[in-house]
Design a protein around this motif. Sequence first.
Motif: not given
Length: 147
Positions: A31-54
């Motif tokens: 995971t590339d980031n932690s979050v602390s408020s509405v609007g924050d974004e992060f991406t989690t990845s497994f190998d070549s798979t990833y999901w980006k969340f807001k």
Amino acid sequence: MSYTTMVSINGTTQQVFNAISQHVQKWWGNTDNSVSSVGDEFTTSFDSTYWKFKISEFEPNTKIVWKCIEAKHIHNGYDGIEKEWEGTLVEWVLEEKGQNETILNFAHNGLVPELNCYEICFPAWERFVTQSLKSFVETGTGMPHLS
């Protein structure tokens, strides 16, 4: 019906919430980031798979909702799953049960049996939510998929 599960975790709502907002890499995946408020974004990845969340909802120690805004889900033998999570909502609702017990109600709204990825995502969420996250909060050691 969307995938849901519930788990009792020996820990405070703050400990569970912090695991979900600050330490995703300790129980789920890279995971590339932690979050602390509405609007924050992060991406989690497994190998070549990833999901980006807001983050669409953020109520400390009570509720957090991740909206999947980008997906590249690749799994051998599964066609048409790459973008299936886009627009889905991953919802975490915490209930204080006792002094050191939290009930986590988890829903992945939009992850339905009709999706091609359901048969792999259902058991994966079971493992990561009911086992890895629980273990991370209770013992400090989760079982993330790190690559």
